[in-house]
Scaffold this active site. Structure first.
Site, mmCIF file in Angstrom:
data_model
loop_
_atom_site.group_PDB
_atom_site.id
_atom_site.type_symbol
_atom_site.label_atom_id
_atom_site.label_comp_id
_atom_site.label_asym_id
_atom_site.label_seq_id
_atom_site.Cartn_x
_atom_site.Cartn_y
_atom_site.Cartn_z
ATOM 1 N N LYS A 69 63.110 55.827 88.180
ATOM 2 C CA LYS A 69 63.500 55.106 86.947
ATOM 3 C C LYS A 69 63.146 53.629 87.085
ATOM 4 O O LYS A 69 62.704 52.985 86.132
ATOM 5 C CB LYS A 69 65.009 55.291 86.704
ATOM 6 N N GLU A 76 66.248 45.529 78.713
ATOM 7 C CA GLU A 76 67.072 45.372 79.928
ATOM 8 C C GLU A 76 66.828 44.033 80.622
ATOM 9 O O GLU A 76 65.686 43.711 80.964
ATOM 10 C CB GLU A 76 66.759 46.531 80.890
ATOM 11 N N HIS A 106 71.714 40.298 88.033
ATOM 12 C CA HIS A 106 71.924 41.004 86.777
ATOM 13 C C HIS A 106 73.079 40.379 85.991
ATOM 14 O O HIS A 106 73.008 40.193 84.788
ATOM 15 C CB HIS A 106 72.244 42.455 87.116
ATOM 16 N N ASP A 162 52.038 55.875 73.822
ATOM 17 C CA ASP A 162 52.988 56.989 73.735
ATOM 18 C C ASP A 162 53.814 57.062 75.039
ATOM 19 O O ASP A 162 53.398 57.688 76.015
ATOM 20 C CB ASP A 162 52.190 58.278 73.493
HETATM 21 C C1 MEV Z 1 67.887 49.811 86.895
HETATM 22 O O1 MEV Z 1 67.364 49.816 85.586
HETATM 23 C C2 MEV Z 1 66.862 50.307 87.878
HETATM 24 C C3 MEV Z 1 67.344 50.456 89.311
HETATM 25 O O2 MEV Z 1 68.498 51.295 89.341
HETATM 26 C C4 MEV Z 1 66.233 51.078 90.102
HETATM 27 C C5 MEV Z 1 66.617 51.484 91.494
HETATM 28 O O3 MEV Z 1 67.790 51.761 91.750
HETATM 29 O O4 MEV Z 1 65.685 51.572 92.323
HETATM 30 C C6 MEV Z 1 67.753 49.131 89.894
#
Ligand code: MEV
Length: 427
Positions: free
Chosen positions: A266, A89, A380, A282
């Site tokens: 995430k 990413e 991004h 792992d």
């Molecule tokens: C993208 O890989 C991760 C984000 O969505 C995390 C977040 O929203 O805090 C940018």
């Protein structure tokens, strides 16, 4: 996917594992109609060659690659680290490095980690008096320790081994059960092999003592005795008061809404998984443990916390289970993972966990800061545009830069426009 007689090929392939890598590839080529180029790419392994790969998993036909980037600027417990991250990413490595840079004026990250203690579970069923069985197990504690420790004399030699046992009674729809927890210090290993072997070896004695029957004998990936924590302060002079307020609003949403909280976590896992992957640890165990820990109170919560200190600076913290190993797994055999460990210069699984927790916090902070202020898409899209420029055929740095600039200007980021711009440029 048809064989020589024009019939569809079946996925039931007996003896596939006995074929050589070339023979396996030939079979897959026919099954999936792969081109010569596809097969060549699969054959072209990198640092992890076919032989080494075959030592790791079964039915190997190739390897896959991820970019490895270096997160810079990390100051953790007063020491400078460069941290390899493997992932696909864009923006993640840059964001972690940026967050670490912003944390440096106030000392960077302060991290700590528990002793590397894992839990092994032995399930026993068919026991009438579970209370009595529990007492009987506890009376045999020393014998259980002995049997378990004999499974791994090297671990014991290095100061690890069984530390304790616990017995839990469970009321289930299939009747009462007992789960015995073996609490094992696994030192610098992730621990699954050592713990699973121990669980299997003590299970017969537990059957004998309780009159029950053993069922599962396996490590728990909720490694809640093996937590790592990291903390950092981002100064209000660095972030600005307004940004801090916005970040706190963003955090509050995660703390109160599971839809947001999942994405919030995430973001932290973007950093955590990338270091875990770079060291060939792992990552499934880490993911399962992290989310289970986040929901430990019956409500799914953020892995990080944010507040303001007395001076109005932003304080961020993270805590999660991190069962990471430096010995006994792919970390010791994967050639790139070995180099990743060398780059970090970590000497123990505890130290590695402190780095990983710090990257998780940095990553989460960077995402919150960007989301709460300018949004993440501008940064991004720049990186995305570079990929698109390459897909559109741009080759040199000058070409890529020029195509990206034009696409961003026009807010039209797609491969066909990249191709057109390139055509105009090359005229
Ligand atoms: C993208 O890989 C991760 C984000 O969505 C995390 C977040 O929203 O805090 C940018």
């Amino acid at each position: 996917m048809v064989n020589g007689n024009g019939k569809p090929m079946k996925s039931r392939v007996s003896g596939f594992h006995e074929l050589s890598a070339d023979e396996k590839l030939e079979l897959i080529r026919k099954f999936a109609d792969l081109t010569d180029e596809d097969v060549e790419l699969l054959r072209k392994t990198g640092a992890l060659d076919m032989h080494k790969a075959e030592m790791m998993i079964e039915n190997v036909i190739g390897t896959t690659e991820y970019p490895v980037g270096i997160a810079t600027n990390f100051l953790i417990n007063g020491r400078d680290y460069l941290i390899p991250m493997a992932l696909e990413e864009p923006s993640v490595v840059a964001a972690a490095s940026y967050a670490a840079k912003l944390a440096r004026p106030r000392g960077g990250f302060v991290a700590e980690s528990d002793e590397p203690v894992m839990i092994g579970q032995i399930q026993l069923v068919g026991i009438k008096d579970t209370k009595k069985a529990k007492e009987k197990i506890m009376l045999k504690k020393e014998e259980i320790f002995d049997i378990a420790n004999k499974c791994d004399s090297v671990l014991v030699q290095f100061g690890g081994g069984v530390r304790d046992i616990e017995v839990r009674e469970l009321e289930t729809s299939r009747g009462k059960m007992i789960v015995v927890h073996l609490i094992v210090d696994v030192r610098d290993a992730m621990g699954a092999n050592a713990v699973n072997t121990m669980c299997e070896s003590v299970a017969p004695l537990l059957e004998e003592v309780t009159g029950g029957q053993k069922r599962l004998r396996i490590i728990s990936n909720l490694a809640d005795r093996r937590l790592a924590r990291s903390k950092a302060v981002w100064g209000k002079d660095v972030l600005g008061e307004e940004a801090i307020e916005k970040i706190l609003d963003a955090y509050e949403l995660a703390a109160n809404d599971q839809y947001r909280c999942t994405t919030h976590n995430k973001g932290a896992m973007n950093g955590i998984d990338a270091v875990v992957l770079a060291t060939a640890n792992d990552f499934r165990a880490i993911e399962a443990g992290a989310h289970s820990y986040a929901a430990r109170d019956g409500k799914y919560k953020p892995l990080t916390k944010y507040c303001k200190d007395d001076e109005g600076n932003l304080v961020g913290e993270i805590e999660l289970p991190l069962a990471l190993g430096l010995v006994g797994g792919a970390t010791k055999t994967h050639p790139i993972a070995k180099i990743a460990v060398k780059i970090m210069g970590v000497k123990s699984s505890k130290e590695l966990a402190q780095l990983v927790a710090s990257v998780g916090l940095a990553q989460n902070f960077a995402a919150l800061r960007a989301l709460a202020t300018e949004g993440i898409q501008s940064g991004h899209m720049k990186l995305h545009a570079r990929n698109i420029a390459v897909i559109g055929g741009a080759e040199t740095k000058e070409e890529i830069d020029a195509v990206v600039r034009k696409m961003l200007e026009e807010k039209a980021i797609n491969a066909s426009r990249a191709k057109e711009i390139l055509g105009e440029l090359r005229k």
